[in-house]
Design an enzyme around this catalytic site. Structure first.
Site, PDB file in Angstrom:
ATOM      1  N   GLY A   1       0.743  -1.108   0.068  1.00  0.00           N
ATOM      2  CA  GLY A   1      -0.015   0.050  -0.002  1.00  0.00           C
ATOM      3  C   GLY A   1       0.922   1.193  -0.041  1.00  0.00           C
ATOM      4  O   GLY A   1       2.006   1.205  -0.226  1.00  0.00           O
ATOM      5  N   ASN A   2       0.050   2.317   0.086  1.00  0.00           N
ATOM      6  CA  ASN A   2       1.022   3.682   0.384  1.00  0.00           C
ATOM      7  C   ASN A   2       0.453   4.555   1.329  1.00  0.00           C
ATOM      8  O   ASN A   2      -0.815   4.096   2.217  1.00  0.00           O
ATOM      9  CB  ASN A   2       0.845   4.270  -1.082  1.00  0.00           C
ATOM     10  CG  ASN A   2      -0.410   4.778  -1.392  1.00  0.00           C
ATOM     11  OD1 ASN A   2      -0.972   5.618  -0.951  1.00  0.00           O
ATOM     12  ND2 ASN A   2      -0.933   4.019  -2.431  1.00  0.00           N
ATOM     13  N   ARG A   3       1.019   5.605   1.569  1.00  0.00           N
ATOM     14  CA  ARG A   3       0.419   6.591   2.958  1.00  0.00           C
ATOM     15  C   ARG A   3      -0.566   7.556   2.500  1.00  0.00           C
ATOM     16  O   ARG A   3      -0.925   8.350   3.200  1.00  0.00           O
ATOM     17  CB  ARG A   3       1.618   7.234   3.239  1.00  0.00           C
ATOM     18  CG  ARG A   3       2.845   6.611   3.642  1.00  0.00           C
ATOM     19  CD  ARG A   3       3.953   7.522   4.202  1.00  0.00           C
ATOM     20  NE  ARG A   3       5.177   6.676   4.459  1.00  0.00           N
ATOM     21  CZ  ARG A   3       5.388   6.059   5.678  1.00  0.00           C
ATOM     22  NH1 ARG A   3       4.367   6.033   6.759  1.00  0.00           N
ATOM     23  NH2 ARG A   3       6.336   5.214   5.996  1.00  0.00           N
ATOM     24  N   SER A   4      -1.299   7.311   1.640  1.00  0.00           N
ATOM     25  CA  SER A   4      -2.465   8.144   1.309  1.00  0.00           C
ATOM     26  C   SER A   4      -3.700   8.188   2.361  1.00  0.00           C
ATOM     27  O   SER A   4      -3.884   7.133   2.602  1.00  0.00           O
ATOM     28  CB  SER A   4      -3.122   8.018  -0.217  1.00  0.00           C
ATOM     29  OG  SER A   4      -4.199   8.549  -0.413  1.00  0.00           O
TER      30      SER A   4
END
Ligand code: CTP
Ligand code: CA
Length: 275
Positions: free
Chosen positions: A33-36
């Site tokens: 995933g990512n930090r959004s």
């Protein structure tokens, strides 16, 4: 589902906003995933609703509650988001692509939970002399499609279809902006999908942003430097640069994400004028 009779400078417009960070499964219990956080995308959807738009919010998982009145579509992976966006833009005037989209996904997600001891045995069998190699897990990733890029072709094709239908006697089947207030005056019209992209960068913000605007042939590109403490992932404020298709560049001050959302819609509305 759509709220009718709204007023505002987006009344009768259908807008699609994507938000959050897509997740790519590694195995049934893990993902890349990512930090959004989704805050900017949800603020964009809320602002469009307040201005009278019909809003479809397509979001990867977030901890946020969708704004009341939006049609909410939750997706997980980039491929799912691509499919949801494709369907949504068929009748939309604007796509605001705020989601942080995973550029790669595991080539072959494991069907069962990956067990570290089993991995160690496998790796060990191959390189028994290298104790350190036994602690390494290699994930093979493949490129995901670029959603905005894919829609460059799609929106061009739709424009062609609309133009063809306009010159033909039969009415166009697919009409955008078909709320009661607009549909009576414009039963069929060519439609150009306004596309807005975002760029979260850590370095060379302005040059990468300019490249993305051109490469994806966007109407607007909103760029921010995510290494700033007052901007980007999880922050309640954002400092952005807005690049316009004609080469114009605006630098906005640090503002709450709600105000950034309003500033972005302020720039989109004039682009809709001729649609
Ligand atoms: N985007 C997209 N599909 C992807 C990747 C990105 O539609 N597979 C969109 C994002 O939602 C954003 C814009 O493209 O609006 C720019 O995303 P960004 O990740 O900054 O750019 P990339 O082209 O993926 O380049 P890179 O990550 O290598 O900087
Ligand atoms: Ca990317």
């Amino acid at each position: 589902r759509w709220l009718l009779g709204r007023t505002g400078d987006l009344a009768g417009r259908r807008v699609v906003v994507t938000a959050g960070g897509t997740r790519e499964p590694v195995d049934p219990v893990r993902f890349l995933g990512n930090r959004s956080s989704g805050k900017m995308g949800f603020a964009l959807a809320a602002e469009a609703l307040a201005r009278g738009a019909q809003v479809r919010l397509i979001s990867a998982p977030t901890a946020l509650t969708p704004p009341y009145g939006a049609e909410f579509v939750e997706v997980e992976t980039t491929l799912q988001m691509l499919e949801a966006v494709r369907q949504a833009v068929a009748t939309a005037d604007v796509l605001v692509m705020n989601a942080a989209v995973a550029d790669f996904r595991p080539a072959a997600p494991a069907p069962r939970k990956i067990k570290k001891e089993e991995l160690r045995a496998d790796e060990g069998a191959r390189a028994d002399a290298q104790a350190e190699a036994e602690e390494v897990l290699t994930l093979r990733l493949v490129r995901n499609p670029d959603i905005l890029q894919e829609l460059t072709h799609l929106s061009a094709a739709q424009t062609d279809t609309a133009a063809a239908a306009r010159s033909a006697p039969a009415p166009l089947a697919e009409v955008s902006g078909s709320s009661p207030s607009r549909s009576s005056e414009t039963p069929a019209r060519p439609r150009r999908l306004i596309r807005v992209g975002f760029a979260a960068e850590t370095h060379d913000v302005l040059s990468y942003a300019r490249q993305k605007l051109a490469q994806k042939s966007l109407d607007l590109l909103v760029a921010n430097d995510v290494t700033r403490p007052d901007s980007g992932f999880g922050s309640d404020t954002n400092k952005v640069y807005i690049f316009h298709a004609d080469g114009g560049l605006e630098e906005l001050p640090v503002m709450p994400k709600e105000e950034v959302a309003a500033a972005i819609w302020d720039r989109i509305v004039p682009l809709l004028g001729t649609n």
